[in-house]
Scaffold this active site. Structure first.
Site, PDB file in Angstrom:
ATOM      1  CE1 TYR A   1      -3.915  -2.131   0.205  1.00 27.33           C
ATOM      2  CE2 TYR A   1      -2.770  -3.221   2.007  1.00 27.33           C
ATOM      3  CZ  TYR A   1      -3.796  -3.190   1.082  1.00 27.33           C
ATOM      4  OH  TYR A   1      -4.706  -4.213   1.031  1.00 27.33           O
TER       5      TYR A   1
ATOM      6  CG  HIS B   1      -7.418   4.326   0.377  1.00 27.92           C
ATOM      7  ND1 HIS B   1      -8.311   5.381   0.407  1.00 27.92           N
ATOM      8  CD2 HIS B   1      -8.105   3.261   0.874  1.00 27.92           C
ATOM      9  CE1 HIS B   1      -9.468   4.975   0.902  1.00 27.92           C
ATOM     10  NE2 HIS B   1      -9.365   3.701   1.200  1.00 27.92           N
TER      11      HIS B   1
ATOM     12  CG  ASN C   1     -12.794  -0.594   4.848  1.00 28.91           C
ATOM     13  OD1 ASN C   1     -12.465   0.491   4.356  1.00 28.91           O
ATOM     14  ND2 ASN C   1     -13.152  -1.615   4.110  1.00 28.91           N
TER      15      ASN C   1
ATOM     16  CG  ASN D   1     -15.627   2.253   2.994  1.00 29.07           C
ATOM     17  OD1 ASN D   1     -16.790   2.637   3.052  1.00 29.07           O
ATOM     18  ND2 ASN D   1     -15.198   1.459   2.034  1.00 29.07           N
TER      19      ASN D   1
END
Length: 192
Positions: free
Chosen positions: A15, A20, A66, A112
C-alpha cells in the site's frame, strides 16, 4: 495541551505510495522534518511532535482503513483527547489531485475510514483535512484507482502538499480551527 492527528491509510508495503495512503505520507513527512520516528504501539504506530508548547501525537492506524475508528477511539481515550483536539487526514475522490480542504466537521463523503470513525465516535463533529486524489478512473475502477500508486508527477507534488497540510494543522493546534481553515482553504482558492 494535547492533540491527536491521525493520518488514514493501510499498513503493508503493497500500500506504500498509494492514493489511499496520503494521510500516512503527510505524517511520515512531518515526523521526518521533526527528527522523530514512528514506533509500533497498540492499534497503530505513533510519533510525538510539539508546536509552540503543544504536544501532538501523530497516529498511523494499523487497523486497515475500514476499521480506522477503532484506533482513533482507543488513542483518544488513552491520551484523554477531546474531539476538539482531534484532526483526521484522509484522501478524497471528490477533489482534484493536490486540492486540500480543511473542515471543522462533515459527512464521511463515501470514505470508509471516516465512516468507521463516525460510527465508533458516535459523531462526525471533529476536524479533518481532505486531500484530493481526483477521480480519473473508468466506471467500476474506483477500488483499483484508490489503491493504485501515485504517478511520478503526483509523487513530486507530495512534499508541497505535506508542507501545506502540516502548516495548517500547526495553525489548528495553536490558533484554532477557524484560523486554520482560513489559511488552508484560502490558499487553495488562490491556486485556481
Amino acid at each position: 495541551m494535547k492533540y491527536l492527528v491521525v493520518g488514514l491509510g493501510n499498513i503493508g508495503p503493497e500500500y506504500e505510495k498509494t492514493r489511499h495512503n496520503m494521510g500516512f505520507m503527510v505524517l511520515d513527512a512531518w515526523a521526518q522534518t521533526s527528527d522523530t520516528f514512528f514506533t509500533p504501539d497498540k492499534l497503530g504506530s505513533i510519533a510525538q511532535v510539539s508546536h509552540r508548547g503543544r504536544k501532538i501525537t501523530l497516529l498511523k492506524p494499523s487497523t486497515y482503513m475500514n476499521l480506522s475508528g477503532k484506533a482513533v477511539r482507543y488513542w483518544m481515550q488513552a491520551l484523554n483527547i477531546d474531539k476538539d483536539h482531534l484532526m483526521i487526514i484522509s484522501d478524497d475522490l471528490n477533489l482534484n489531485f493536490g486540492t486540500i480542504r480543511m473542515r471543522r466537521n462533515g459527512s464521511d463523503g463515501g470514505h470508509n475510514g471516516l465512516k468507521n470513525i463516525n460510527e465508533l465516535l458516535g459523531s462526525s463533529d471533529y476536524a479533518r483535512v481532505r486531500l484530493g486524489i481526483g477521480n480519473d478512473y473508468q466506471r467500476g475502477g474506483q477500488i483499483d484507482f484508490v489503491l493504485g500508486k501515485l504517478t511520478a508527477e503526483e509523487w513530486e507534488e507530495m512534499p508541497k502538499i505535506s508542507e501545506q497540510v502540516i502548516t495548517g494543522i500547526k495553525s489548528f493546534v495553536f490558533e484554532g480551527i477557524d484560523k486554520a481553515m482560513n489559511i488552508v482553504n484560502a490558499n487553495q482558492k488562490s491556486k485556481k
